[in-house]
Design a protein around this motif. Sequence first.
Motif, PDB file in Angstrom:
ATOM      1  N   SER A  21     -14.967  -3.957   1.371  1.00 31.53           N
ATOM      2  CA  SER A  21     -14.099  -4.717   0.492  1.00 31.53           C
ATOM      3  C   SER A  21     -13.775  -6.118   0.986  1.00 31.53           C
ATOM      4  CB  SER A  21     -12.793  -3.948   0.298  1.00 31.53           C
ATOM      5  OG  SER A  21     -12.095  -3.896   1.523  1.00 31.53           O
ATOM      6  N   LYS A  22     -13.213  -6.863   0.068  1.00 32.21           N
ATOM      7  CA  LYS A  22     -12.704  -8.185   0.414  1.00 32.21           C
ATOM      8  C   LYS A  22     -11.589  -8.047   1.443  1.00 32.21           C
ATOM      9  CE  LYS A  22     -13.765 -10.329  -4.014  1.00 32.21           C
ATOM     10  NZ  LYS A  22     -13.232 -10.922  -5.232  1.00 32.21           N
ATOM     11  N   ALA A  23     -10.853  -6.950   1.367  1.00 31.92           N
ATOM     12  CA  ALA A  23      -9.765  -6.719   2.328  1.00 31.92           C
ATOM     13  C   ALA A  23     -10.323  -6.607   3.747  1.00 31.92           C
ATOM     14  CB  ALA A  23      -8.978  -5.470   1.959  1.00 31.92           C
ATOM     15  N   GLN A  24     -11.412  -5.846   3.922  1.00 35.84           N
ATOM     16  CA  GLN A  24     -12.015  -5.724   5.250  1.00 35.84           C
ATOM     17  C   GLN A  24     -12.496  -7.083   5.743  1.00 35.84           C
ATOM     18  OE1 GLN A  24     -15.014  -2.603   4.619  1.00 35.84           O
ATOM     19  NE2 GLN A  24     -13.977  -1.421   6.204  1.00 35.84           N
ATOM     20  N   ASN A  25     -13.117  -7.828   4.879  1.00 30.60           N
ATOM     21  CA  ASN A  25     -13.633  -9.137   5.251  1.00 30.60           C
ATOM     22  C   ASN A  25     -12.502 -10.096   5.616  1.00 30.60           C
ATOM     23  OD1 ASN A  25     -16.199 -10.438   5.579  1.00 30.60           O
ATOM     24  ND2 ASN A  25     -15.533 -11.844   3.983  1.00 30.60           N
ATOM     25  N   ARG A  26     -11.444 -10.083   4.803  1.00 26.57           N
ATOM     26  CA  ARG A  26     -10.280 -10.931   5.092  1.00 26.57           C
ATOM     27  C   ARG A  26      -9.681 -10.581   6.445  1.00 26.57           C
ATOM     28  NH1 ARG A  26      -6.617 -10.110   0.354  1.00 26.57           N
ATOM     29  NH2 ARG A  26      -5.401  -9.143   1.952  1.00 26.57           N
ATOM     30  N   LEU A  27      -9.528  -9.273   6.704  1.00 28.06           N
ATOM     31  CA  LEU A  27      -8.963  -8.829   7.974  1.00 28.06           C
ATOM     32  C   LEU A  27      -9.862  -9.247   9.137  1.00 28.06           C
ATOM     33  CD1 LEU A  27      -6.773  -7.274   9.510  1.00 28.06           C
ATOM     34  CD2 LEU A  27      -8.135  -5.195   9.138  1.00 28.06           C
ATOM     35  N   PRO A  62       0.865  -1.186   0.000  1.00 30.24           N
ATOM     36  CA  PRO A  62       0.000   0.000   0.000  1.00 30.24           C
ATOM     37  C   PRO A  62       0.901   1.235   0.000  1.00 30.24           C
ATOM     38  CG  PRO A  62      -0.114  -1.136   2.116  1.00 30.24           C
ATOM     39  CD  PRO A  62       0.769  -1.944   1.238  1.00 30.24           C
ATOM     40  N   ILE A  63       0.586   2.180  -0.853  1.00 34.45           N
ATOM     41  CA  ILE A  63       1.436   3.361  -0.998  1.00 34.45           C
ATOM     42  C   ILE A  63       0.673   4.591  -0.547  1.00 34.45           C
ATOM     43  CG2 ILE A  63       2.716   4.807  -2.622  1.00 34.45           C
ATOM     44  CD1 ILE A  63       3.111   2.279  -4.336  1.00 34.45           C
ATOM     45  N   SER A  64       1.139   5.184   0.546  1.00 37.78           N
ATOM     46  CA  SER A  64       0.516   6.406   1.030  1.00 37.78           C
ATOM     47  C   SER A  64       1.546   7.501   1.266  1.00 37.78           C
ATOM     48  CB  SER A  64      -0.275   6.132   2.316  1.00 37.78           C
ATOM     49  OG  SER A  64       0.569   5.567   3.291  1.00 37.78           O
ATOM     50  N   SER A  65       2.818   7.203   0.948  1.00 41.61           N
ATOM     51  CA  SER A  65       3.863   8.219   1.092  1.00 41.61           C
ATOM     52  C   SER A  65       5.030   7.880   0.166  1.00 41.61           C
ATOM     53  CB  SER A  65       4.354   8.267   2.536  1.00 41.61           C
ATOM     54  OG  SER A  65       5.094   7.097   2.835  1.00 41.61           O
ATOM     55  N   HIS A  66       5.955   8.827   0.050  1.00 43.83           N
ATOM     56  CA  HIS A  66       7.136   8.607  -0.783  1.00 43.83           C
ATOM     57  C   HIS A  66       7.983   7.464  -0.223  1.00 43.83           C
ATOM     58  CE1 HIS A  66      10.476   8.872  -3.306  1.00 43.83           C
ATOM     59  NE2 HIS A  66      10.664  10.170  -3.355  1.00 43.83           N
ATOM     60  N   ALA A  67       8.014   7.320   1.088  1.00 45.52           N
ATOM     61  CA  ALA A  67       8.767   6.228   1.710  1.00 45.52           C
ATOM     62  C   ALA A  67       8.237   4.870   1.248  1.00 45.52           C
ATOM     63  CB  ALA A  67       8.690   6.338   3.230  1.00 45.52           C
ATOM     64  N   ASP A  68       6.919   4.777   1.051  1.00 42.97           N
ATOM     65  CA  ASP A  68       6.326   3.527   0.561  1.00 42.97           C
ATOM     66  C   ASP A  68       6.763   3.238  -0.873  1.00 42.97           C
ATOM     67  OD1 ASP A  68       4.989   3.181   2.995  1.00 42.97           O
ATOM     68  OD2 ASP A  68       3.200   4.229   2.273  1.00 42.97           O
ATOM     69  N   VAL A  69       6.878   4.281  -1.680  1.00 38.62           N
ATOM     70  CA  VAL A  69       7.357   4.121  -3.060  1.00 38.62           C
ATOM     71  C   VAL A  69       8.773   3.568  -3.030  1.00 38.62           C
ATOM     72  CG1 VAL A  69       7.966   5.340  -5.196  1.00 38.62           C
ATOM     73  CG2 VAL A  69       5.857   5.933  -3.981  1.00 38.62           C
ATOM     74  N   LEU A 126      -3.934  -7.875  17.960  1.00 40.87           N
ATOM     75  CA  LEU A 126      -4.306  -8.474  16.679  1.00 40.87           C
ATOM     76  C   LEU A 126      -3.322  -8.026  15.606  1.00 40.87           C
ATOM     77  CD1 LEU A 126      -8.151  -7.874  16.909  1.00 40.87           C
ATOM     78  CD2 LEU A 126      -6.915 -10.009  17.364  1.00 40.87           C
ATOM     79  N   ASN A 127      -2.646  -8.979  15.004  1.00 42.56           N
ATOM     80  CA  ASN A 127      -1.693  -8.667  13.947  1.00 42.56           C
ATOM     81  C   ASN A 127      -2.427  -8.280  12.676  1.00 42.56           C
ATOM     82  OD1 ASN A 127       0.726  -9.292  15.409  1.00 42.56           O
ATOM     83  ND2 ASN A 127       0.121 -11.437  15.255  1.00 42.56           N
ATOM     84  N   THR A 128      -1.881  -7.290  11.984  1.00 42.07           N
ATOM     85  CA  THR A 128      -2.458  -6.812  10.737  1.00 42.07           C
ATOM     86  C   THR A 128      -1.365  -6.759   9.673  1.00 42.07           C
ATOM     87  OG1 THR A 128      -3.945  -5.399  12.009  1.00 42.07           O
ATOM     88  CG2 THR A 128      -3.772  -4.958   9.655  1.00 42.07           C
ATOM     89  N   PRO A 129      -1.484  -7.534   8.605  1.00 46.58           N
ATOM     90  CA  PRO A 129      -0.499  -7.449   7.526  1.00 46.58           C
ATOM     91  C   PRO A 129      -0.522  -6.047   6.890  1.00 46.58           C
ATOM     92  CG  PRO A 129      -2.005  -9.300   7.191  1.00 46.58           C
ATOM     93  CD  PRO A 129      -2.523  -8.508   8.336  1.00 46.58           C
ATOM     94  N   ASP A 130       0.620  -5.610   6.396  1.00 42.89           N
ATOM     95  CA  ASP A 130       0.726  -4.271   5.817  1.00 42.89           C
ATOM     96  C   ASP A 130      -0.321  -4.008   4.740  1.00 42.89           C
ATOM     97  OD1 ASP A 130       2.823  -3.587   7.446  1.00 42.89           O
ATOM     98  OD2 ASP A 130       4.375  -4.008   5.950  1.00 42.89           O
ATOM     99  N   ASP A 131      -0.616  -5.022   3.929  1.00 38.34           N
ATOM    100  CA  ASP A 131      -1.541  -4.802   2.822  1.00 38.34           C
ATOM    101  C   ASP A 131      -2.999  -4.673   3.280  1.00 38.34           C
ATOM    102  OD1 ASP A 131      -1.438  -7.628   3.366  1.00 38.34           O
ATOM    103  OD2 ASP A 131      -2.514  -7.975   1.499  1.00 38.34           O
ATOM    104  N   LEU A 132      -3.259  -4.910   4.571  1.00 38.39           N
ATOM    105  CA  LEU A 132      -4.625  -4.771   5.079  1.00 38.39           C
ATOM    106  C   LEU A 132      -4.763  -3.633   6.091  1.00 38.39           C
ATOM    107  CD1 LEU A 132      -5.642  -8.514   5.561  1.00 38.39           C
ATOM    108  CD2 LEU A 132      -6.250  -6.975   3.690  1.00 38.39           C
ATOM    109  N   MET A 133      -3.698  -2.883   6.325  1.00 42.63           N
ATOM    110  CA  MET A 133      -3.745  -1.799   7.314  1.00 42.63           C
ATOM    111  C   MET A 133      -4.858  -0.799   7.005  1.00 42.63           C
ATOM    112  SD  MET A 133      -1.968  -1.917   9.903  1.00 42.63           S
ATOM    113  CE  MET A 133      -0.505  -1.512  10.757  1.00 42.63           C
ATOM    114  N   TYR A 134      -5.010  -0.451   5.743  1.00 44.21           N
ATOM    115  CA  TYR A 134      -6.010   0.555   5.377  1.00 44.21           C
ATOM    116  C   TYR A 134      -7.439   0.078   5.620  1.00 44.21           C
ATOM    117  CZ  TYR A 134      -7.266  -2.003   1.159  1.00 44.21           C
ATOM    118  OH  TYR A 134      -7.719  -2.941   0.291  1.00 44.21           O
TER     119      TYR A 134
END
Length: 164
Positions: free
Chosen positions: A47-53, A7-14, A150-158
């Motif tokens: 989303s599927k992401a919310q459901n997966r999380l 997930p990209i929300s800043s230049h650091a993520d790029v 509860l652990n949250t993978p980076d791709d589901l943080m949002y």
Amino acid sequence: MQKAVFPISSHADVTKVISFMHTHYTKALEENKPLVVRIDQKQEDRSKAQNRLYWMWLTQWAKHQGNDKESEHLYFKKKFLSVIFNRDDVGQYKNTFAAVKVLKDQNHPMYEQVANGLNDLISTTDASVDQFTEYLNDIHAFCLKHGCYLNTPDDLMYAWEMKQ
């Protein structure tokens, strides 16, 4: 190679994405399996992401409790989602909750059975994105308070972060 989602929300993520590609592209080419990059935007629906999380967290909490995720699903719907649906007047829930409350106030012998049946019928799919985000936040805070991070993978943080 394992699939990676950034997930990209800043230049650091790029920078992380570029670093990942630099690290893995040579090996991928040597194996004659070049990297494929897909760029997409966060979906604004339930989303599927919310459901997966959600189900990932239920599994973690259930393991912590020594219980099964279906029981925890029912518990959290009753504890948090019913409150959100009642407050926001979702569907016919508010009227149904009021009818069940009358049974409780009257100490009706069928109260528990009716209340449990209603809880089975409450559906997370009736929640809007904002409501489900609130629900996820409530669950996360509750579990943390009761000794389970509860652990949250980076791709589901949002998927559970409150919108500003």
